[in-house]
Design a protein around this motif. Structure first.
Motif, PDB file in Angstrom:
ATOM      1  N   ARG A 248       0.830  -1.204   0.000  1.00  0.00           N
ATOM      2  CA  ARG A 248       0.000   0.000   0.000  1.00  0.00           C
ATOM      3  C   ARG A 248       0.865   1.254   0.000  1.00  0.00           C
ATOM      4  N   THR A 249       1.982   1.188   0.684  1.00  0.00           N
ATOM      5  CA  THR A 249       2.917   2.318   0.652  1.00  0.00           C
ATOM      6  C   THR A 249       3.469   2.514  -0.755  1.00  0.00           C
ATOM      7  N   LEU A 250       3.793   1.410  -1.418  1.00  0.00           N
ATOM      8  CA  LEU A 250       4.242   1.474  -2.805  1.00  0.00           C
ATOM      9  C   LEU A 250       3.154   2.084  -3.684  1.00  0.00           C
ATOM     10  N   ARG A 251       1.901   1.701  -3.443  1.00  0.00           N
ATOM     11  CA  ARG A 251       0.787   2.272  -4.190  1.00  0.00           C
ATOM     12  C   ARG A 251       0.718   3.787  -4.022  1.00  0.00           C
ATOM     13  N   THR A 252       0.865   4.246  -2.771  1.00  0.00           N
ATOM     14  CA  THR A 252       0.802   5.684  -2.513  1.00  0.00           C
ATOM     15  C   THR A 252       1.915   6.422  -3.242  1.00  0.00           C
ATOM     16  N   ASN A 253       3.117   5.888  -3.187  1.00  0.00           N
ATOM     17  CA  ASN A 253       4.238   6.527  -3.881  1.00  0.00           C
ATOM     18  C   ASN A 253       4.017   6.547  -5.386  1.00  0.00           C
ATOM     19  N   LEU A 254       3.430   5.487  -5.913  1.00  0.00           N
ATOM     20  CA  LEU A 254       3.160   5.429  -7.341  1.00  0.00           C
ATOM     21  C   LEU A 254       2.086   6.438  -7.744  1.00  0.00           C
ATOM     22  N   GLN A 255       1.102   6.664  -6.858  1.00  0.00           N
ATOM     23  CA  GLN A 255       0.042   7.622  -7.159  1.00  0.00           C
ATOM     24  C   GLN A 255       0.572   9.050  -7.242  1.00  0.00           C
ATOM     25  N   PHE A 256       1.620   9.338  -6.493  1.00  0.00           N
ATOM     26  CA  PHE A 256       2.201  10.680  -6.518  1.00  0.00           C
ATOM     27  C   PHE A 256       3.285  10.828  -7.578  1.00  0.00           C
ATOM     28  N   LEU A 257       3.549   9.755  -8.296  1.00  0.00           N
ATOM     29  CA  LEU A 257       4.622   9.763  -9.288  1.00  0.00           C
ATOM     30  C   LEU A 257       4.116  10.367 -10.598  1.00  0.00           C
ATOM     31  N   ASP A 258       4.760  11.431 -11.021  1.00  0.00           N
ATOM     32  CA  ASP A 258       4.407  12.090 -12.290  1.00  0.00           C
ATOM     33  C   ASP A 258       2.913  12.388 -12.370  1.00  0.00           C
ATOM     34  N   VAL A 259       2.435  13.073 -11.347  1.00  0.00           N
ATOM     35  CA  VAL A 259       1.005  13.398 -11.300  1.00  0.00           C
ATOM     36  C   VAL A 259       0.626  14.244 -12.512  1.00  0.00           C
ATOM     37  N   GLY A 260      -0.482  13.911 -13.145  1.00  0.00           N
ATOM     38  CA  GLY A 260      -0.993  14.705 -14.247  1.00  0.00           C
ATOM     39  C   GLY A 260      -0.612  14.222 -15.622  1.00  0.00           C
ATOM     40  N   ARG A 261       0.257  13.227 -15.750  1.00  0.00           N
ATOM     41  CA  ARG A 261       0.617  12.774 -17.080  1.00  0.00           C
ATOM     42  C   ARG A 261      -0.476  11.848 -17.626  1.00  0.00           C
ATOM     43  N   GLU A 262      -0.579  11.792 -18.929  1.00  0.00           N
ATOM     44  CA  GLU A 262      -1.655  11.038 -19.568  1.00  0.00           C
ATOM     45  C   GLU A 262      -1.363   9.538 -19.589  1.00  0.00           C
ATOM     46  N   ASN A 263      -0.132   9.182 -19.869  1.00  0.00           N
ATOM     47  CA  ASN A 263       0.216   7.762 -19.973  1.00  0.00           C
ATOM     48  C   ASN A 263       0.441   7.187 -18.582  1.00  0.00           C
ATOM     49  N   ARG A 264      -0.561   6.472 -18.067  1.00  0.00           N
ATOM     50  CA  ARG A 264      -0.477   5.906 -16.722  1.00  0.00           C
ATOM     51  C   ARG A 264      -0.208   4.405 -16.780  1.00  0.00           C
ATOM     52  N   SER A 265       0.511   3.962 -17.779  1.00  0.00           N
ATOM     53  CA  SER A 265       0.860   2.545 -17.890  1.00  0.00           C
ATOM     54  C   SER A 265       2.305   2.346 -17.442  1.00  0.00           C
ATOM     55  N   PHE A 266       2.536   1.230 -16.753  1.00  0.00           N
ATOM     56  CA  PHE A 266       3.859   0.947 -16.214  1.00  0.00           C
ATOM     57  C   PHE A 266       4.242  -0.494 -16.526  1.00  0.00           C
ATOM     58  N   TYR A 445      10.084   0.381   7.869  1.00  0.00           N
ATOM     59  CA  TYR A 445       8.876   0.881   7.213  1.00  0.00           C
ATOM     60  C   TYR A 445       8.767   2.392   7.319  1.00  0.00           C
ATOM     61  N   GLY A 446       9.331   2.968   8.369  1.00  0.00           N
ATOM     62  CA  GLY A 446       9.179   4.399   8.586  1.00  0.00           C
ATOM     63  C   GLY A 446       9.693   5.233   7.445  1.00  0.00           C
ATOM     64  N   ARG A 447      10.711   4.739   6.746  1.00  0.00           N
ATOM     65  CA  ARG A 447      11.296   5.521   5.652  1.00  0.00           C
ATOM     66  C   ARG A 447      10.290   5.739   4.527  1.00  0.00           C
ATOM     67  N   TYR A 448       9.379   4.791   4.350  1.00  0.00           N
ATOM     68  CA  TYR A 448       8.425   4.891   3.255  1.00  0.00           C
ATOM     69  C   TYR A 448       7.015   5.197   3.747  1.00  0.00           C
ATOM     70  N   GLY A 449       6.902   5.694   4.970  1.00  0.00           N
ATOM     71  CA  GLY A 449       5.617   6.200   5.408  1.00  0.00           C
ATOM     72  C   GLY A 449       4.829   5.292   6.305  1.00  0.00           C
ATOM     73  N   TYR A 450       5.354   4.156   6.712  1.00  0.00           N
ATOM     74  CA  TYR A 450       4.599   3.252   7.572  1.00  0.00           C
ATOM     75  C   TYR A 450       4.339   3.925   8.915  1.00  0.00           C
ATOM     76  N   GLY A 451       3.090   3.918   9.319  1.00  0.00           N
ATOM     77  CA  GLY A 451       2.735   4.571  10.565  1.00  0.00           C
ATOM     78  C   GLY A 451       2.168   5.957  10.360  1.00  0.00           C
ATOM     79  N   TYR A 452       2.143   6.465   9.099  1.00  0.00           N
ATOM     80  CA  TYR A 452       1.633   7.802   8.822  1.00  0.00           C
ATOM     81  C   TYR A 452       0.367   7.745   7.962  1.00  0.00           C
ATOM     82  N   GLY A 453      -0.386   6.670   8.111  1.00  0.00           N
ATOM     83  CA  GLY A 453      -1.604   6.526   7.321  1.00  0.00           C
ATOM     84  C   GLY A 453      -1.428   5.470   6.254  1.00  0.00           C
TER      85      GLY A 453
END
Length: 466
Positions: A248-266, A445-453
């Motif tokens: 889920r932390t990976l998901r959050t980081n991916l959601q903030f990656l290149d916000v606004g671009r049209e090509n959302r395929s990885f 986990y703290g480095r990638y946001g674990y414990g902050y939601g």
């Protein structure tokens, strides 16, 4: 290496260092026990000159004496001194062997000669030291008398001022010193081997190893799970576990990656096989779907497809059928779970995977997928064995490189980035998998946001985990 690298090496190899430390101490103790104790005894001889009453005469005599003291000290280990000692004490040794037991020294700016004898017999060492001192006084007197004036009076006089005493404690072996030296040698050897092992270890161990290779951001880390083969879809099977949270932390980081671009395929790929790319792709797709995104998971590994097996779907038809025009997307894309997750299996394994993945048909499909879905994830083959992933990566919006800690070698990860760079493929980031949960390389986990939601899109707060 920096100081923190050495600290990490010490923490990582403390068992090896401790073992060699105790081995060094044990070896030194054993050596000391096996050694025969030796005792040392010392006698002192005072050297003086006769003649002269004025201050000038006394000063000249004192200077003359100091100059001769060193010569007399060297004379103490010569046969002219030692042969009478051997005869007097009835020793069964040669003069050269006896000389090895004797040390004669003259302290600076004094007219004293200290004669020390080391022997396994404490009584004999005292007897030899006293006898050598007496023999030296006679030898010097005879030598100086024979070279003096006609009156045959020696200008130099040696006086035995301190008789040797029988020592009560041995001087060797020095057990505390030997143990300390053994411990230091063992400690140095342990640290040296630990540093050497770390230097020769060419595997990726942690985030810092990745950062030394590339400037590409690290999107997240997935801890090692010994039961991963039994429950590959951890986000679905055990959503409250820390490992599921890392996806889920990976998901959050991916959601903030290149916000606004049209090509959302990885494209999700790796350097070599068995690094966890397929399970990462499947779990990330489930996590994105749980957050409310409309997700398409495409099995782009046309050589060893795994996605349909993990998700329990029929894989007879899929991507290959779309690429050769034998089916339409709505015929082969299958829904999965309760959310908006859709899966496109690989289909039949073709004889020409690279050609299919580099075709215009795939480019058109990616355009359709980007319009129909919020996120499109392609699980691709490893980069180093084949070129499939590199070809696919140049047509999508980004590439996520999965790297298994403790398995992937640094040159393999470099080769993966080189393969992507050769085709100008966009690289979004790196995901570290199989990270240890204990030790100096343990994943935090703290480095990638674990414990902050738990990332936006979650509507409930997971229960606490230990």
């Amino acid at each position: 290496m920096e100081l923190r690298d050495y600290i990490r090496i010490l923490r990582k190899s403390w068992v090896l260092i401790a073992v060699l430390l105790f081995v060094g101490i044990g070896a030194a103790a054993g050596y000391s026990i096996l050694q025969t104790p030796k005792y040392s005894s010392s006698a002192k001889v005072f050297v003086s000159t006769s003649g002269g009453t004025t201050a000038s005469d006394l000063q000249q005599g004192n200077t003359f004496t100091q100059q001769r003291v060193k010569t007399y000290a060297d004379l103490a280990t010569t046969p002219i001194v030692l042969l009478p000692v051997i005869t007097e004490l009835g020793l069964d040794v040669s003069s050269s062997d006896l000389a090895k037991m004797i040390t004669a020294s003259a302290p600076l700016d004094t007219t004293l000669i200290e004669i020390s004898v080391t022997n396994v017999d404490p009584t004999l060492s005292a007897q030899i030291a006293t006898s050598v001192s007496e023999s030296l006084t006679l030898a010097v007197e005879n030598i100086e008398t024979s070279t003096s004036d006609a009156a045959n009076v020696s200008p130099v006089k040696l006086t035995l001022v301190q008789h040797a005493e029988v020592p009560q404690k041995p001087v060797s072996p020095n057990i505390p010193l030997n143990i300390a030296l053994g411990g230091l040698v063992g400690l140095a050897l342990g640290i040296g081997l630990a540093v050497l092992r770390e230097t020769l270890d060419n595997r990726i161990r942690n985030e810092r190893d990745v950062e030394l290779i590339t400037d590409v951001p690290i999107l997240g880390g997935i801890v090692f799970d010994p039961k991963a083969s039994e429950r590959p879809l951890i986000v679905h099977d055990d959503p409250r576990s820390p490992r599921a949270e890392s996806f889920r932390t990976l998901r959050t980081n991916l959601q903030f990656l290149d916000v606004g671009r049209e090509n959302r395929s990885f494209v999700i790929t790796s350097s070599i096989q068995s690094e966890g790319k397929s399970t990462t792709a499947a779990n990330l797709a489930i996590a994105l779907s749980d957050a409310g995104a409309r997700v398409l998971l495409v099995d782009g590994d046309l050589r060893r497809p795994k996605v349909h097996e993990y998700l329990g779907l029929e894989g007879a038809v899929g991507l290959t059928d779309l690429l050769i025009g034998r089916a339409e997307p709505e015929d082969v894309i299958q829904p999965w779970g309760k959310g908006d997750l859709f899966v496109l299996p690989a289909g039949k394994i073709p004889p020409n995977p690279s050609e299919l993945l580099g075709s215009d048909a795939l480019v058109n499909l990616i355009g359709e997928f980007n319009r129909a879905f919020d996120v499109v994830l392609f699980d691709a083959a490893p980069l180093l064995p084949v070129t499939d992933a590199a070809i696919l990566a140049r047509t999508v919006g980004g590439t996520i490189v999965v790297c298994a800690a403790g398995r992937t070698h640094k040159n393999q990860l470099k080769g993966a980035f080189t393969a992507l760079g050769n085709v100008d493929a966009p690289i979004s980031g790196v995901v570290l998998t199989m990270l240890p949960t204990k030790g100096p390389d343990a994943y935090g986990y703290g480095r990638y946001g674990y414990g902050y939601g738990y990332g936006y899109g979650d509507t409930s707060v997971p229960a606490a985990t230990s």
